[in-house]
Enzyme design. Structure first.
Site, PDB file in Angstrom:
ATOM      1  N   ARG A  79      34.476  90.748 -64.203  1.00  0.00           N
ATOM      2  CA  ARG A  79      35.090  91.331 -62.997  1.00  0.00           C
ATOM      3  C   ARG A  79      35.714  90.241 -62.119  1.00  0.00           C
ATOM      4  O   ARG A  79      36.695  90.449 -61.422  1.00  0.00           O
ATOM      5  CB  ARG A  79      34.062  92.148 -62.194  1.00  0.00           C
ATOM      6  CG  ARG A  79      34.625  92.700 -60.880  1.00  0.00           C
ATOM      7  CD  ARG A  79      33.826  93.863 -60.306  1.00  0.00           C
ATOM      8  NE  ARG A  79      32.409  93.611 -60.278  1.00  0.00           N
ATOM      9  CZ  ARG A  79      31.780  92.811 -59.402  1.00  0.00           C
ATOM     10  NH1 ARG A  79      32.469  92.190 -58.467  1.00  0.00           N
ATOM     11  NH2 ARG A  79      30.482  92.642 -59.470  1.00  0.00           N
ATOM     12  N   TYR A 132      56.250 105.242 -53.456  1.00  0.00           N
ATOM     13  CA  TYR A 132      55.434 105.940 -54.464  1.00  0.00           C
ATOM     14  C   TYR A 132      54.421 106.853 -53.757  1.00  0.00           C
ATOM     15  O   TYR A 132      53.678 106.400 -52.876  1.00  0.00           O
ATOM     16  CB  TYR A 132      54.740 104.897 -55.333  1.00  0.00           C
ATOM     17  CG  TYR A 132      53.992 105.469 -56.501  1.00  0.00           C
ATOM     18  CD1 TYR A 132      54.668 106.054 -57.566  1.00  0.00           C
ATOM     19  CD2 TYR A 132      52.610 105.436 -56.540  1.00  0.00           C
ATOM     20  CE1 TYR A 132      53.982 106.590 -58.639  1.00  0.00           C
ATOM     21  CE2 TYR A 132      51.915 105.962 -57.621  1.00  0.00           C
ATOM     22  CZ  TYR A 132      52.604 106.547 -58.664  1.00  0.00           C
ATOM     23  OH  TYR A 132      51.922 107.076 -59.724  1.00  0.00           O
ATOM     24  N   ASP A 204      56.715  96.351 -53.579  1.00  0.00           N
ATOM     25  CA  ASP A 204      56.323  96.977 -54.843  1.00  0.00           C
ATOM     26  C   ASP A 204      57.555  96.847 -55.740  1.00  0.00           C
ATOM     27  O   ASP A 204      58.563  97.523 -55.537  1.00  0.00           O
ATOM     28  CB  ASP A 204      55.944  98.451 -54.620  1.00  0.00           C
ATOM     29  CG  ASP A 204      55.534  99.150 -55.931  1.00  0.00           C
ATOM     30  OD1 ASP A 204      55.960  98.703 -57.008  1.00  0.00           O
ATOM     31  OD2 ASP A 204      54.818 100.172 -55.842  1.00  0.00           O
ATOM     32  N   LYS A 229      54.357 100.454 -66.181  1.00  0.00           N
ATOM     33  CA  LYS A 229      55.775 100.758 -66.346  1.00  0.00           C
ATOM     34  C   LYS A 229      56.454  99.650 -67.164  1.00  0.00           C
ATOM     35  O   LYS A 229      56.108  99.462 -68.308  1.00  0.00           O
ATOM     36  CB  LYS A 229      56.416 100.959 -64.965  1.00  0.00           C
ATOM     37  CG  LYS A 229      55.561 101.813 -63.996  1.00  0.00           C
ATOM     38  CD  LYS A 229      55.368 103.253 -64.457  1.00  0.00           C
ATOM     39  CE  LYS A 229      54.247 103.979 -63.715  1.00  0.00           C
ATOM     40  NZ  LYS A 229      54.303 103.946 -62.272  1.00  0.00           N
TER      41      LYS A 229
HETATM   42  C1  LIG Z   1      53.431 104.190 -61.162  1.00  0.00           C
HETATM   43  C2  LIG Z   1      53.653 103.485 -59.880  1.00  0.00           C
HETATM   44  C3  LIG Z   1      52.585 103.030 -59.091  1.00  0.00           C
HETATM   45  C4  LIG Z   1      51.143 103.310 -59.452  1.00  0.00           C
HETATM   46  O1  LIG Z   1      50.760 102.713 -60.626  1.00  0.00           O
HETATM   47  P1  LIG Z   1      49.626 103.278 -61.624  1.00  0.00           P
HETATM   48  O2  LIG Z   1      49.612 102.262 -62.684  1.00  0.00           O
HETATM   49  O3  LIG Z   1      50.025 104.640 -62.043  1.00  0.00           O
HETATM   50  O4  LIG Z   1      48.355 103.320 -60.820  1.00  0.00           O
HETATM   51  C5  LIG Z   1      52.886 102.349 -57.938  1.00  0.00           C
HETATM   52  N1  LIG Z   1      54.165 102.119 -57.556  1.00  0.00           N
HETATM   53  C6  LIG Z   1      55.210 102.534 -58.286  1.00  0.00           C
HETATM   54  C7  LIG Z   1      56.601 102.270 -57.812  1.00  0.00           C
HETATM   55  C8  LIG Z   1      54.996 103.230 -59.465  1.00  0.00           C
HETATM   56  O5  LIG Z   1      56.046 103.669 -60.173  1.00  0.00           O
END
Ligand SMILES: *Cc1c(COP(=O)(O)O)cnc(C)c1O
Length: 432
Positions: A79, A132, A204, A229
């Site tokens: 962890r 998001y 982000d 992604k």
């Molecule tokens: C998918 C996504 C998240 C969240 O990510 P997870 O891996 O699903 O927890 C945060 N920000 C953006 C822009 C995303 O597309």
């Protein structure tokens, strides 16, 4: 005997050579993707192995104590840190030009760690209106219970950002290009506004990927990704990562991640490292497809608007050109027939998969108003530019002719008014 000894020497020299971490800082991004953070271990393994272990043996009681005291580097407990996870952290930190990476169990784990580590009771956040969904929900529903306030504005409009700043604003948190409205926010200018107000800028960067956009170089303090992604890119892992510009921020956020327990698992990290190696070629191919598809969509009579930052008609096209190394793979479009037409189309595509998520090798299609952004109130959606008829299309690396044929079939499945049918026949006749 001599031969054997010679071989042995060679082998030792080989290992020693391989074990010296290479300085990849000045190399190109595709080289970094393959080599940054990937020094072979004592076995010489070319691929970073999966260190599937929860805990690590100390050489002695003194060694254990000194690791806990932070007097020397080493592994204690997964962890807190793990070699497979560390390789990924080093790689993405270098791609983003930060001083350290913190991998998390999911993208939301990264978002939550950033909020938890950088906010306190009475703090205020300025964020992108179409951020998001869960990133907004977490602030509005959960952090609000601990006295954190938040405002949501169109961050592509700098005046709105300036006006939203308050004396207690601690974070400016943006997404660019925004999801699914594809608005581009000026990272360098927003960094100046945030810093002038004593706030940090968090970006982000999921939508652009580290291949196309590096917010730290433009003034951001923290960058985060849903590695689910583009970074992993194969729709088989959920994960996240945070990169901090400065050591003090990195240490603070790492501590928060360790305490809150949203660490990435070594097997997850192994898969992400595998996917990450091809980020460059995947993004290049998919964005070539995206550009062709965006142009094609623009010409279809069923389509009202196409939102793609690569189109010259996009309001922030010039900014995207300056700020990004390419226009990405995400397209949103609105059908003339609104929501009903959109649903008919989504039910009729065969190659594109009807699913949320994005940035993978496979093309995905989804409906933000009823899916990814359904958690927002309708008026908040409208304010964020998410109309009921908007369709989001994440372009993959398939053959573009096949994707276009699939879209054509799906557009043909939309129940048409007599007018629309007539204008389509006319435009096809014109094209011939
Ligand atoms: C998918 C996504 C998240 C969240 O990510 P997870 O891996 O699903 O927890 C945060 N920000 C953006 C822009 C995303 O597309």
């Amino acid at each position: 005997m001599i031969v054997l000894f010679g071989l042995r020497l060679c082998r030792v020299a080989h290992l020693e050579r391989q074990n010296v971490p290479m300085n990849t800082k000045l190399l190109g991004i595709n080289t970094k993707l393959i080599h940054a953070g990937q020094t072979p271990d004592w076995t010489g393994a070319v691929t970073v192995p999966i260190y599937q272990t929860s805990t690590f043996a100390f050489h002695s009681a003194k060694h254990g104590a000194s690791l806990f005291a932070g007097e020397q580097d080493g592994y204690i407990y997964t962890r807190i840190g793990n070699p497979t996870v560390h390789a990924l952290e080093e790689n993405v930190a270098e791609l983003e030009g930060g001083c350290g990476g913190i991998a998390t169990s999911s993208g939301m784990g990264a978002v939550c760690t950033v909020y938890l580590g950088l906010l306190e009771s009475g703090a205020h956040v300025v964020s992108t209106a179409s951020v998001y969904g869960p990133s907004r929900g977490l602030l509005e529903n959960d952090f609000s219970r601990f006295g954190v306030e938040s405002s949501y504005v169109d961050t592509s409009d700098l005046d709105q950002v300036r006006q939203a700043m308050r004396s207690n604003t601690k974070l400016v948190y943006i997404e660019t290009p925004s999801n699914p409205s594809m608005k581009v926010s000026d990272i360098a200018q927003i960094a100046d506004i945030a810093h002038a107000g004593g706030a940090l800028l968090v970006v982000d960067n999921t939508f652009a990927s580290p291949y196309l956009q590096n917010p730290i170089a433009l003034g951001a303090d923290v960058v985060l990704h849903s590695v689910t992604k583009f970074i992993n890119g194969h729709a088989d892992v959920v994960g996240g990562i945070i990169v901090a510009k400065e050591k003090s921020l990195y240490k603070r956020l790492r501590k928060t991640m360790i305490m809150s327990g949203c660490n990435m698992d070594p097997h997850q990290a192994f898969l992400v490292l595998r996917g990450l190696k091809t980020l460059g070629i995947r993004v290049e191919r998919a964005q070539q497809n995206a550009m062709k598809i965006a142009h094609w969509l623009e010409e279809q009579p069923e389509i009202e608007t196409v939102l793609y930052v690569g189109l010259e008609t996009h309001p922030e096209h010039e900014l995207a050109k300056r700020q990004m190394k390419g226009f990405g793979t995400m397209i949103s479009f609105e059908l003339r027939g609104g929501l009903e037409a959109g649903c008919a189309m989504m039910d009729a595509v065969r190659l594109a998969t009807l699913a949320v998520s994005l940035g993978g090798v496979e093309t995905l299609i989804e409906h933000p108003a009823s899916m990814t952004h359904a958690g927002l109130a309708r008026e908040d959606r409208q304010a964020a530019g998410i109309t009921d008829g908007l369709v989001r299309y994440s372009v993959g690396i398939e053959d573009v002719e096949d994707l276009i044929a699939d879209l054509r079939t799906a557009l043909n499945a939309i129940p048409q008014t007599a007018d629309a049918r007539r204008s389509r026949i006319m435009s096809e006749a014109g094209a011939r």
